[in-house]
Scaffold this motif. Structure first.
Motif, PDB file in Angstrom:
ATOM      1  N   TRP A  92      22.395  45.104  57.848  1.00  9.88           N
ATOM      2  CA  TRP A  92      21.222  45.199  56.980  1.00  9.88           C
ATOM      3  C   TRP A  92      20.812  43.827  56.486  1.00  9.88           C
ATOM      4  O   TRP A  92      21.675  43.017  56.177  1.00  9.88           O
ATOM      5  CB  TRP A  92      21.542  46.086  55.773  1.00  9.88           C
ATOM      6  CG  TRP A  92      21.414  47.557  56.029  1.00  9.88           C
ATOM      7  CD1 TRP A  92      21.187  48.194  57.210  1.00  9.88           C
ATOM      8  CD2 TRP A  92      21.502  48.589  55.039  1.00  9.88           C
ATOM      9  NE1 TRP A  92      21.144  49.553  57.019  1.00  9.88           N
ATOM     10  CE2 TRP A  92      21.329  49.821  55.701  1.00  9.88           C
ATOM     11  CE3 TRP A  92      21.721  48.585  53.656  1.00  9.88           C
ATOM     12  CZ2 TRP A  92      21.360  51.039  55.025  1.00  9.88           C
ATOM     13  CZ3 TRP A  92      21.754  49.800  52.986  1.00  9.88           C
ATOM     14  CH2 TRP A  92      21.565  51.016  53.669  1.00  9.88           C
ATOM     15  N   PRO A  93      19.520  43.537  56.398  1.00 14.35           N
ATOM     16  CA  PRO A  93      18.443  44.399  56.869  1.00 14.35           C
ATOM     17  C   PRO A  93      18.421  44.480  58.397  1.00 14.35           C
ATOM     18  O   PRO A  93      18.741  43.501  59.076  1.00 14.35           O
ATOM     19  CB  PRO A  93      17.182  43.721  56.331  1.00 14.35           C
ATOM     20  CG  PRO A  93      17.563  42.280  56.154  1.00 14.35           C
ATOM     21  CD  PRO A  93      19.022  42.275  55.807  1.00 14.35           C
ATOM     22  N   GLY A  94      18.026  45.630  58.925  1.00 15.88           N
ATOM     23  CA  GLY A  94      18.016  45.814  60.362  1.00 15.88           C
ATOM     24  C   GLY A  94      17.876  47.262  60.761  1.00 15.88           C
ATOM     25  O   GLY A  94      17.745  48.158  59.910  1.00 15.88           O
ATOM     26  N   PRO A  95      17.923  47.545  62.070  1.00 14.44           N
ATOM     27  CA  PRO A  95      17.611  48.880  62.586  1.00 14.44           C
ATOM     28  C   PRO A  95      18.789  49.850  62.562  1.00 14.44           C
ATOM     29  O   PRO A  95      19.097  50.489  63.563  1.00 14.44           O
ATOM     30  CB  PRO A  95      17.150  48.587  64.015  1.00 14.44           C
ATOM     31  CG  PRO A  95      17.942  47.385  64.413  1.00 14.44           C
ATOM     32  CD  PRO A  95      18.059  46.551  63.162  1.00 14.44           C
ATOM     33  N   LEU A  96      19.462  49.941  61.426  1.00 12.84           N
ATOM     34  CA  LEU A  96      20.567  50.882  61.264  1.00 12.84           C
ATOM     35  C   LEU A  96      20.313  51.763  60.050  1.00 12.84           C
ATOM     36  O   LEU A  96      20.122  51.265  58.935  1.00 12.84           O
ATOM     37  CB  LEU A  96      21.900  50.147  61.087  1.00 12.84           C
ATOM     38  CG  LEU A  96      23.102  51.055  60.775  1.00 12.84           C
ATOM     39  CD1 LEU A  96      23.408  51.986  61.950  1.00 12.84           C
ATOM     40  CD2 LEU A  96      24.329  50.231  60.406  1.00 12.84           C
ATOM     41  N   THR A  97      20.331  53.081  60.265  1.00 10.90           N
ATOM     42  CA  THR A  97      20.236  54.067  59.189  1.00 10.90           C
ATOM     43  C   THR A  97      21.612  54.692  58.996  1.00 10.90           C
ATOM     44  O   THR A  97      22.267  55.071  59.971  1.00 10.90           O
ATOM     45  CB  THR A  97      19.215  55.157  59.544  1.00 10.90           C
ATOM     46  OG1 THR A  97      17.907  54.571  59.591  1.00 10.90           O
ATOM     47  CG2 THR A  97      19.227  56.287  58.518  1.00 10.90           C
ATOM     48  N   VAL A 117      21.749  62.155  52.568  1.00  9.90           N
ATOM     49  CA  VAL A 117      20.506  61.397  52.618  1.00  9.90           C
ATOM     50  C   VAL A 117      20.679  60.227  53.579  1.00  9.90           C
ATOM     51  O   VAL A 117      21.751  59.623  53.649  1.00  9.90           O
ATOM     52  CB  VAL A 117      20.102  60.896  51.210  1.00  9.90           C
ATOM     53  CG1 VAL A 117      21.139  59.933  50.637  1.00  9.90           C
ATOM     54  CG2 VAL A 117      18.724  60.242  51.231  1.00  9.90           C
ATOM     55  N   ALA A 118      19.634  59.931  54.338  1.00  7.65           N
ATOM     56  CA  ALA A 118      19.649  58.832  55.306  1.00  7.65           C
ATOM     57  C   ALA A 118      18.988  57.609  54.694  1.00  7.65           C
ATOM     58  O   ALA A 118      17.843  57.679  54.237  1.00  7.65           O
ATOM     59  CB  ALA A 118      18.920  59.244  56.579  1.00  7.65           C
ATOM     60  N   LEU A 119      19.704  56.483  54.677  1.00  7.21           N
ATOM     61  CA  LEU A 119      19.211  55.253  54.062  1.00  7.21           C
ATOM     62  C   LEU A 119      19.114  54.124  55.077  1.00  7.21           C
ATOM     63  O   LEU A 119      19.975  53.985  55.954  1.00  7.21           O
ATOM     64  CB  LEU A 119      20.129  54.791  52.936  1.00  7.21           C
ATOM     65  CG  LEU A 119      20.333  55.695  51.724  1.00  7.21           C
ATOM     66  CD1 LEU A 119      21.201  54.982  50.700  1.00  7.21           C
ATOM     67  CD2 LEU A 119      19.002  56.107  51.114  1.00  7.21           C
ATOM     68  N   ARG A 120      18.078  53.294  54.919  1.00 13.04           N
ATOM     69  CA  ARG A 120      17.929  52.112  55.765  1.00 13.04           C
ATOM     70  C   ARG A 120      17.284  50.985  54.981  1.00 13.04           C
ATOM     71  O   ARG A 120      16.405  51.231  54.145  1.00 13.04           O
ATOM     72  CB  ARG A 120      17.078  52.437  56.998  1.00 13.04           C
ATOM     73  CG  ARG A 120      16.865  51.230  57.924  1.00 13.04           C
ATOM     74  CD  ARG A 120      16.361  51.686  59.271  1.00 13.04           C
ATOM     75  NE  ARG A 120      14.937  51.493  59.485  1.00 13.04           N
ATOM     76  CZ  ARG A 120      14.366  50.367  59.889  1.00 13.04           C
ATOM     77  NH1 ARG A 120      15.101  49.274  60.070  1.00 13.04           N
ATOM     78  NH2 ARG A 120      13.066  50.299  60.082  1.00 13.04           N
ATOM     79  N   MET A 121      17.702  49.752  55.271  1.00 17.25           N
ATOM     80  CA  MET A 121      17.025  48.579  54.753  1.00 17.25           C
ATOM     81  C   MET A 121      16.331  47.894  55.919  1.00 17.25           C
ATOM     82  O   MET A 121      16.988  47.293  56.776  1.00 17.25           O
ATOM     83  CB  MET A 121      17.996  47.592  54.090  1.00 17.25           C
ATOM     84  CG  MET A 121      17.271  46.432  53.418  1.00 17.25           C
ATOM     85  SD  MET A 121      18.386  45.062  52.965  1.00 17.25           S
ATOM     86  CE  MET A 121      19.503  45.913  51.874  1.00 17.25           C
ATOM     87  N   PRO A 122      15.006  48.011  56.030  1.00 17.99           N
ATOM     88  CA  PRO A 122      14.303  47.436  57.172  1.00 17.99           C
ATOM     89  C   PRO A 122      14.316  45.913  57.135  1.00 17.99           C
ATOM     90  O   PRO A 122      14.488  45.302  56.076  1.00 17.99           O
ATOM     91  CB  PRO A 122      12.888  47.983  57.025  1.00 17.99           C
ATOM     92  CG  PRO A 122      12.747  48.260  55.566  1.00 17.99           C
ATOM     93  CD  PRO A 122      14.106  48.679  55.083  1.00 17.99           C
ATOM     94  N   GLY A 196      19.937  53.546  68.746  1.00 18.71           N
ATOM     95  CA  GLY A 196      18.777  52.704  68.463  1.00 18.71           C
ATOM     96  C   GLY A 196      19.116  51.237  68.618  1.00 18.71           C
ATOM     97  O   GLY A 196      19.961  50.863  69.439  1.00 18.71           O
ATOM     98  N   GLY A 197      18.477  50.413  67.785  1.00 18.11           N
ATOM     99  CA  GLY A 197      18.583  48.967  67.922  1.00 18.11           C
ATOM    100  C   GLY A 197      19.957  48.390  67.664  1.00 18.11           C
ATOM    101  O   GLY A 197      20.283  47.310  68.160  1.00 18.11           O
ATOM    102  N   VAL A 198      20.770  49.048  66.860  1.00 15.33           N
ATOM    103  CA  VAL A 198      22.187  48.687  66.736  1.00 15.33           C
ATOM    104  C   VAL A 198      22.930  49.589  67.701  1.00 15.33           C
ATOM    105  O   VAL A 198      22.934  50.807  67.556  1.00 15.33           O
ATOM    106  CB  VAL A 198      22.702  48.869  65.297  1.00 15.33           C
ATOM    107  CG1 VAL A 198      24.201  48.582  65.224  1.00 15.33           C
ATOM    108  CG2 VAL A 198      21.952  47.950  64.345  1.00 15.33           C
ATOM    109  N   THR A 199      23.548  48.998  68.725  1.00 18.02           N
ATOM    110  CA  THR A 199      24.080  49.786  69.831  1.00 18.02           C
ATOM    111  C   THR A 199      25.414  50.435  69.498  1.00 18.02           C
ATOM    112  O   THR A 199      26.116  50.023  68.565  1.00 18.02           O
ATOM    113  CB  THR A 199      24.257  48.914  71.079  1.00 18.02           C
ATOM    114  OG1 THR A 199      25.295  47.951  70.834  1.00 18.02           O
ATOM    115  CG2 THR A 199      22.958  48.202  71.437  1.00 18.02           C
TER     116      THR A 199
END
Length: 345
Positions: A92-97, A117-122, A196-199
């Motif tokens: 984070w920040p990045g494509p991981l929820t 709840v699903a959280l992400r920091m874009p 997704g973006g984090v493999t």
């Protein structure tokens, strides 16, 4: 209103206006590094309900809550699992929820009644600036009509949602181009719900053991993550994946193109740069080189929308190795094709 937010300094007033709309319970479309999101105040049930109406989204499909930092985490979650901070520090920040036990203040409309709840920091600077300026967590699915290919440009958002939202921040094309990785931390072993973006390989390197969801069927229950239960990412024309040894895939696609051309049908193709020269079709979208699945992933949704614009009757796509970013690419292709696969003979 559409505002050019490609220059963050020049867009300060527009971001302030968008943040005020969020605070008043309205809807704002904004860029992230993955896809454009359709955002509302995550603490307001009426605001979140407007997202579902604008998208035509089923109410049992949970949303991702976007945050700009660890502050306020206590209102969003009831417990912080052991691996959360390790993953947040690295990705984070990045494509991981990350899916966590939800806090009492999160409305059931956000979570589809689930206790998580699903959280992400874009990572996108415009997204972070909007969240910080609004001083609220923002619930946001992709900014498209439900079931359609996700939007990776502001133009895609307008194709689907013009007249349904109050404000659109145009931050340019999304760099990742596929929705975020979703990892459920409420299990003893972390569970990958959506690649997704984090493999997967990155997660395994960080955490050790990671399980992968092996079923996409949630007929009578809310899915634990967006993108699992309903038709997703789909173009208007029927789409088929052609699978097999590379040279046979080329011949199979050529044969299907000939057969459909004789019947007066327009065929669209999603192919690699390596094979482009072998095909003749009414519309051909080149995703990129097989050696660069990240590039192919970033072009996927735009290519599907281009094929829609071309008005094809049928879409055929090559398939890819399910490693690294290829796993996320194949996940979206299978969903877009509704798992319709042709075996190249």
């Amino acid at each position: 209103m559409v505002a050019n937010a490609r220059d963050l300094k020049k867009a300060k007033k527009d971001i302030q206006q968008a943040a005020e709309i969020i605070r008043r319970g309205g809807l704002v479309a904004f860029p992230t590094e993955t896809v454009y999101g359709l955002g509302a105040n995550a603490f307001s049930a009426p605001a979140v309900e407007r997202i579902f109406r604008a998208k035509g989204r089923p109410g049992d499909n949970p949303l991702i809550v976007h945050i700009s930092g660890g502050e306020g985490l206590g209102e969003l979650v009831s417990e912080v699992p052991q691996n959360f901070r390790l993953l947040a520090e690295k990705y984070w920040p990045g494509p991981l929820t990350m899916v966590l036990p939800k806090g009492l203040r999160v409305p059931r409309e956000v979570t589809a009644g689930l206790d998580t709840v699903a959280l992400r920091m874009p990572q996108h600077p415009v997204a972070l600036a909007l969240i910080r300026t609004a001083r609220l967590p923002i619930a946001a699915p992709s900014a498209n009509l439900s079931g359609r290919p996700s939007p990776t440009t502001a133009e895609h958002v307008l194709e689907d949602l013009a007249g349904r939202i109050q404000f659109l921040l145009d931050g340019g094309p999304c760099t990742v181009g596929l929705e975020s990785t979703v990892l459920d931390l409420t299990h003893k072993v972390p569970l990958l719900l959506r690649p997704g973006g984090v493999t997967l390989e990155q997660l395994q390197e960080t955490l050790g053991e990671v399980q992968v969801l092996d079923s996409m069927e949630f007929k009578d229950e809310a899915p634990p993550s967006p993108g699992l239960k309903y038709r997703h990412y789909a173009p208007r024309a029927p789409m088929f994946l052609v699978e097999g040894e590379p040279s046979r895939v080329v011949k199979e696609i050529q044969k299907i193109c000939r057969e459909n051309r004789l019947k007066g049908r327009r065929v669209g193709l999603l192919v690699t740069e390596e094979n482009r020269a072998y095909f003749r079709a009414e519309a051909i979208e080149v995703l990129g080189f097989r050696s660069s699945p990240e590039e192919m992933a970033s072009r996927l949704f735009d290519s599907l929308r281009r094929l829609d614009t071309a008005g094809v009757d049928l879409i055929l796509a090559e398939t890819f190795e399910k490693t690294g970013m290829g796993l996320a690419l194949m996940n979206r292709l299978c969903r877009a094709a509704q798992n319709r696969i042709i075996k190249a003979r």
